[in-house]
Design an enzyme around this catalytic site. Sequence first.
Site, PDB file in Angstrom:
ATOM      1  CB  SER A 184      -0.962  -0.030   1.190  1.00  0.00           C
ATOM      2  OG  SER A 184      -1.928   0.975   1.069  1.00  0.00           O
ATOM      3  CB  SER A 189      -6.327   7.821   4.820  1.00  0.00           C
ATOM      4  OG  SER A 189      -7.328   6.967   4.313  1.00  0.00           O
ATOM      5  CG  ASP A 220      -2.347   0.230  -2.861  1.00  0.00           C
ATOM      6  OD1 ASP A 220      -2.336   1.409  -2.464  1.00  0.00           O
ATOM      7  OD2 ASP A 220      -3.068  -0.641  -2.353  1.00  0.00           O
ATOM      8  CG  ASP A 265      -5.760   1.888  -2.032  1.00  0.00           C
ATOM      9  OD1 ASP A 265      -4.945   2.797  -1.758  1.00  0.00           O
ATOM     10  OD2 ASP A 265      -5.842   0.842  -1.356  1.00  0.00           O
ATOM     11  CG  HIS A 289      -8.569   4.487   1.342  1.00  0.00           C
ATOM     12  ND1 HIS A 289      -8.220   3.453   0.516  1.00  0.00           N
ATOM     13  CD2 HIS A 289      -7.593   4.560   2.273  1.00  0.00           C
ATOM     14  CE1 HIS A 289      -7.091   2.918   0.926  1.00  0.00           C
ATOM     15  NE2 HIS A 289      -6.679   3.576   1.990  1.00  0.00           N
ATOM     16  CD  GLU A 307     -10.368   5.339   5.347  1.00  0.00           C
ATOM     17  OE1 GLU A 307      -9.856   4.824   6.331  1.00  0.00           O
ATOM     18  OE2 GLU A 307     -10.493   4.754   4.256  1.00  0.00           O
ATOM     19  CG  ASP A 328      -1.993   4.908  -2.189  1.00  0.00           C
ATOM     20  OD1 ASP A 328      -2.515   4.745  -3.309  1.00  0.00           O
ATOM     21  OD2 ASP A 328      -2.302   4.222  -1.192  1.00  0.00           O
TER      22      ASP A 328
END
Length: 498
Positions: free
Chosen positions: A121, A345, A260, A262, A347, A343, A258
């Site tokens: 991630s 972060s 990966d 997502d 997401h 979210e 990021d």
Amino acid sequence: MTKPHSDVTQNTWAFLRDPMIAPTGFREYDARWKFPDEINLPGITALGLGLGTQMHEAGIDPVIAVGNDYRDYSLSVKNALILGLMQAGIQVKDIGPALSPMAYFAQFHLDAPAVAMVTASHNPNGWTGVKMGFQRPLTHGPVEMARLRDIVLGGEGVARPGGAYEFVEGVREAYLDDLVGDFKMTRKLRVVCATGNGTASAFAPELFERLGVEVIPSHNALDYTFPNYNPNPEAMEMLHDMSATVTESGADLALGFDGDGDRCGVVDNEGEEIFADKVGVIMARDLAKIYPGSTFVADVKSTGLYASDPELKAHGAKADYWKTGHSHMKRRVHELGALAGFEKSGHYFLAEPIGRGYDCGMRVAVEICKLLDRNPDMSMADLRRALPVTYSSPTMSPWCADTEKYDVLERLVEKLVARHAEGGSLGGQKIADVVTVNGARVMLENGGWGLVRASSNTPNLVVVCESPESEDELRAIFHDLDAVIRTEPGVGDYDQTI
């Protein structure tokens, strides 16, 4: 299957033969270890055998889509995982190097009931892990992870015949086609595309070009040593770099991804870094006009605006605050039939009819371009300024050992609940409530709040604060919350503070 060793002893005969797995790698909603310090390749194979056994136990067809992120060791980790899955009698569809959302897409595209994505991630190099799921668009939550842990660590994996392997071509192209559809920009848009040399470098620039967006490249050459910074759009280092590139180039905005793919980070045309929870409110305002009465889920780290914003209220939008974590959020959006989940972060979970409910940084980028196309007279900064002003901290992570953090958090929650019961305050504002669905979100009478929870991925606590009044009050809320946190000697230094 033999039980794995819980200690990893490198440079021994057994290290190249016997499974070695640190139990702490089984986290709330995915598996993550330092590699090879906390897991070896035979340990990864044991994980694959355990995951395959869990698939049989769940009664789903023994077919799984498997991908890997762009790191120099991810292919060997994936191959070791595939070996275990095949040992368990699973038919593996290998989609090659991928973004996590491309792997989730592959579940739909290939009609595969299960997915396993080998990725660290947004963690720096030296970490590896697996994101997995059986019920699209959902991924493993705490119950499924606990069962997987028990199967793997208890040596309960069962070898079965029927395992097979197929490398599937063309999933990347199908994923990009699905993202773009027949949309083409009608306004001119210049976007800084920031990928930090990570996996998204193989996707984002082409995606933007196909949308008709002018790309201003930022570290778009694939390089798994990450020579500039670790691709993580929640880290100020990446956001500051995106901001500087916007200022230098005069771009309309920057979008960053990021490791990966997502998650998506946003910097506006004035170089202002907009935290993802605020971007979510901008998106929710736009979507609420098109889909009035929608429910939006926000994680407990997110701004209070989802509940208080007059614009959202005017369109009958409903807010639901839920547990942080991509699996928790996906499940909650799915259960409530929400239009989207956001979210802090980075997401975003865009459900039907916009997306399929899984977190995809590329889908977010497409939808932000569409939003700007629908609002041709507005810049990203105009959209930010249209929101009620609040003062928010970044996500701050003080160190706390994986083996201690949940006990430490439990005591902190008790202390904060007790402070509320005693009529206490944070930052000079009386505590109105303490939401304990995920750590403690201390709600203040004026709409400010402070949160402490345990990180699900790393040996840290997570601290976030927001004030509707001022930067000074924000710092005061953090100061008072941190004073409570400092009563626990097991809590170490922050990665970043305000």
